[in-house]
Design an enzyme around this catalytic site. Structure first.
Site, mmCIF file in Angstrom:
data_model
loop_
_atom_site.group_PDB
_atom_site.id
_atom_site.type_symbol
_atom_site.label_atom_id
_atom_site.label_comp_id
_atom_site.label_asym_id
_atom_site.label_seq_id
_atom_site.Cartn_x
_atom_site.Cartn_y
_atom_site.Cartn_z
ATOM 1 N N ASN A 28 24.156 -31.807 -22.181
ATOM 2 C CA ASN A 28 24.564 -30.940 -21.073
ATOM 3 C C ASN A 28 26.069 -30.919 -20.847
ATOM 4 O O ASN A 28 26.611 -29.956 -20.334
ATOM 5 C CB ASN A 28 23.852 -31.367 -19.781
ATOM 6 C CG ASN A 28 23.902 -32.848 -19.540
ATOM 7 O OD1 ASN A 28 23.456 -33.637 -20.378
ATOM 8 N ND2 ASN A 28 24.448 -33.239 -18.413
ATOM 9 N N CYS A 50 31.902 -37.427 -9.560
ATOM 10 C CA CYS A 50 32.406 -37.915 -8.285
ATOM 11 C C CYS A 50 31.297 -37.898 -7.256
ATOM 12 O O CYS A 50 31.307 -37.110 -6.341
ATOM 13 C CB CYS A 50 33.561 -37.053 -7.826
ATOM 14 S SG CYS A 50 34.155 -37.521 -6.228
ATOM 15 N N GLY A 108 12.950 -30.228 -14.616
ATOM 16 C CA GLY A 108 13.155 -30.903 -15.894
ATOM 17 C C GLY A 108 13.004 -32.415 -15.751
ATOM 18 O O GLY A 108 12.452 -33.093 -16.622
ATOM 19 N N THR A 109 13.475 -32.949 -14.637
ATOM 20 C CA THR A 109 13.409 -34.399 -14.422
ATOM 21 C C THR A 109 11.956 -34.876 -14.391
ATOM 22 O O THR A 109 11.609 -35.885 -15.008
ATOM 23 C CB THR A 109 14.121 -34.755 -13.091
ATOM 24 O OG1 THR A 109 15.458 -34.253 -13.156
ATOM 25 C CG2 THR A 109 14.156 -36.247 -12.852
ATOM 26 N N GLN A 147 18.795 -27.983 -21.827
ATOM 27 C CA GLN A 147 19.971 -27.144 -22.111
ATOM 28 C C GLN A 147 19.786 -26.306 -23.376
ATOM 29 O O GLN A 147 20.559 -25.385 -23.620
ATOM 30 C CB GLN A 147 21.218 -28.013 -22.269
ATOM 31 C CG GLN A 147 21.623 -28.769 -21.016
ATOM 32 C CD GLN A 147 22.126 -27.875 -19.894
ATOM 33 O OE1 GLN A 147 22.429 -26.688 -20.099
ATOM 34 N NE2 GLN A 147 22.201 -28.420 -18.691
ATOM 35 N N GLY A 194 13.517 -24.363 -15.205
ATOM 36 C CA GLY A 194 13.716 -22.948 -14.893
ATOM 37 C C GLY A 194 15.147 -22.574 -14.559
ATOM 38 O O GLY A 194 15.658 -21.549 -15.022
ATOM 39 N N THR A 196 -0.983 -27.872 -5.884
ATOM 40 C CA THR A 196 -1.043 -26.402 -5.955
ATOM 41 C C THR A 196 0.231 -25.872 -6.595
ATOM 42 O O THR A 196 1.342 -26.316 -6.274
ATOM 43 C CB THR A 196 -1.227 -25.823 -4.533
ATOM 44 O OG1 THR A 196 -2.405 -26.413 -3.986
ATOM 45 C CG2 THR A 196 -1.369 -24.311 -4.556
#
Ligand code: PLP
Length: 525
Positions: free
Chosen positions: A158, A332, A76-77, A186, A207, A244
């Site tokens: 999220n 944290c 996603g990033t 999300q 995914g 690939t």
């Protein structure tokens, strides 16, 4: 300490999800027999190419898009970065980005970097949220300008699950000729998404949030949208992303999309009902617990609840005893114990933001699991509150949250330990929940919960920031060590440090660390 797989009560599905058995089954042949390169000319590789094509169709079907608009990425990033950077490159000199204050770090950090690393070439508008985590559409309307290159707004948050009106916002951007990206990591699989009918130009998904493996994502790029590749290289993904393909994971993602489409109803009936049972049960049984986020505009699987006067990390550690997995709002990581930027943006007070827990369910969650959480949590929170000198008691109607003396600020205390390698698995940090001046204004009291066991200690440092804010710290260099404390006591998870105040805002700070806090081996940790 390890847990036996399968015995966990897993309520951390916004962090990641279990891979569905059907997904594993679909992937296996592509990890074993069918190892060909999908770009190869021979039939052996071509078979793999056909499987990729099928997966692309499965993803497109879930999003009501066409397969050519689906581009596979590594996560996603990557999808978020690709969309935003592509828009900036194709936007011919426009340098303004609109986003929100509550984005995931995937977008938040990129925007911070664009703002600072490129010498302030980019201007970022971060839209505010209200106390329920909702956006102000007027502020959004006014933020859209001639110079805006792209709007990037998450579809669902999220941490709180709050859903933003993406269709409407995308339409507003389109009317102004501005590209619109949504981080739907999300959102996908939680409610129907119909991209053909929407004005969204870019959409990111991942995914591992929908029961496929980690390390595979998708960027939807609407047909005709100007696009500049992020990863230049071979001709894969129609020349839009070199490299690939991660074949097996993409096959798994395709299968996961098919399963998600079939389970959207279940998300909004059975899972929602379980989430509501959990949430209502906790709010009723535990005094001074607060729901974070709008009740109705919310993902069906997510509940973010603050338990005042306790600290999220301590709650999670105690939940480990029952093998219950969830997340805390305070991130944290790398010594930063600041509470979540999302809860802070919503104006959740420190005392509640530090004690927030996110429960996120999935279609694998059972009622029996929710019942265990409801049975264990009230006593667990109660016992942690017993250790907090700020807990005003169950008769909370009669107490203000200031309780005893005045609570100034949450503080961060680092307990550092010199250890040899054999002790590396011990935890070394301690987080102070509260910084307080006693009723007479004579003592400064720091209360912290130790996260750890064996022998902790050597020195305690209080980072200067909270002290500065409270007017207690005169300069950057003033760190307080244990040596400056009049007393230090440690009892199970709790550390109590006291400093005598010479005068209300003026006391001596000793920088020489000396004393140890010993955590007894039998302290239960
Ligand atoms: N965006 C949101 C809203 C997320 O929740 C996450 C992951 O937690 C991401 C982006 C990043 O996704 P990935 O882990 O696939 O890079």
């Amino acid at each position: 300490m390890k847990t036996r797989p399968g015995t966990e009560i897993y309520l951390d599905n916004n962090a990641t999800t279990k891979i569905a058995p059907e997904v594993v089954e679909a992937m296996m042949p592509y990890l074993t027999d069918y190892y060909g390169n999908p770009s190869s000319m021979h039939i052996f590789g071509g078979q793999v190419g056909d499987a990729l094509k099928h997966a692309r169709k499965q993803v497109a079907d879930l999003l009501c898009a066409s397969p050519e608009e689906i581009m596979f990425t590594s996560c996603g990033t990557e999808s978020d970065s690709t969309a935003i950077l592509s828009a900036l490159q194709s936007a011919q000199g426009k340098r303004h980005i609109i986003t929100t204050r509550v984005e995931h770090p995937a977008v938040k950090t990129l925007c911070e970097n664009l703002e600072t690393l490129t010498g302030h070439k980019h201007r970022i508008t971060r839209l505010k949220v209200n106390s329920e985590g909702l956006l102000d559409m007027d502020e959004y309307r006014q933020a859209l300008t001639e110079d805006t290159a792209i709007v990037s707004i998450m579809w669902a948050n999220n941490e709180t699950g709050v859903i933003f009106p993406i269709e409407e916002m995308a339409q507003m951007a389109k009317r102004r000729g501005i590209l619109f990206h949504t981080d739907a990591v999300q959102a996908v699989g939680k409610f129907p998404i119909h991209l053909q009918k929407s004005s969204v130009d870019f959409l990111s998904m991942s995914g591992h949030k929908i029961h496929a493996p980690k390390g595979v994502g998708v960027l939807y790029v609407r047909r005709g949208t100007p696009y500049v590749p992020f990863l230049a290289g071979g001709h894969q993904e129609r020349g839009r992303r070199g490299g690939t393909e991660n074949v097996a994971s993409i096959i798994g993602l395709g299968k996961a999309c098919e399963l998600a489409a079939a389970k959207i109803d279940e998300q909004n009936t059975r899972v929602r009902a379980l989430r509501d049972k959990l949430e209502n049960g906790l709010l009723q049984a535990i005094p001074r617990s607060i729901l974070n986020g709008n009740r109705s505009e919310r993902l069906p699987n997510t509940s973010n609840v603050s338990f005042e006067f306790v600290e999220g990390e301590s709650i999670l550690l105690h939940m480990n005893r029952y093998n219950i997995c969830a997340s805390s709002g305070s991130a944290c990581t790398s010594g930063s114990l600041e509470p979540s930027h999302v809860l802070r943006a919503m104006g959740v007070p420190f005392t509640a933001a530090h004690g927030s827990i996110r429960f996120s369910l999935s279609t694998y969650t059972t009622e029996a699991e929710v019942d265990v959480v409801l049975e264990k949590m009230p006593a667990l929170i109660g016992s942690l509150r017993e250790m907090s000198p700020f807990w005003p008691g169950d008769d909370h109607e009669n107490h203000s949250s200031q309780g005893h003396g005045s609570v100034l600020e949450m503080a961060v205390v680092s307990l550092c330990v010199d250890c040899d390698d054999s002790e590396k698995d011990a935890f070394y940090r301690c987080k102070a929940n509260f910084l307080q001046i006693d009723e007479l204004g004579k003592q400064l009291i720091v209360t912290g919960s130790v996260r750890g066991f064996r022998e902790l200690g050597q020195r305690v440092e209080i980072q200067p920031r909270p002290w500065e804010r409270a007017g207690l710290c005169r300069s950057e260099k003033q760190l307080t060590s244990m040596a400056g404390a009049d007393s230090a006591s440690q009892q199970s998870m709790k550390v109590l440090l006291r400093w005598q105040l010479a005068a209300a805002w003026d006391f001596h700070i000793n920088q020489q660390p000396q004393e140890n806090i010993k955590v007894p081996a039998d302290c239960g940790w």
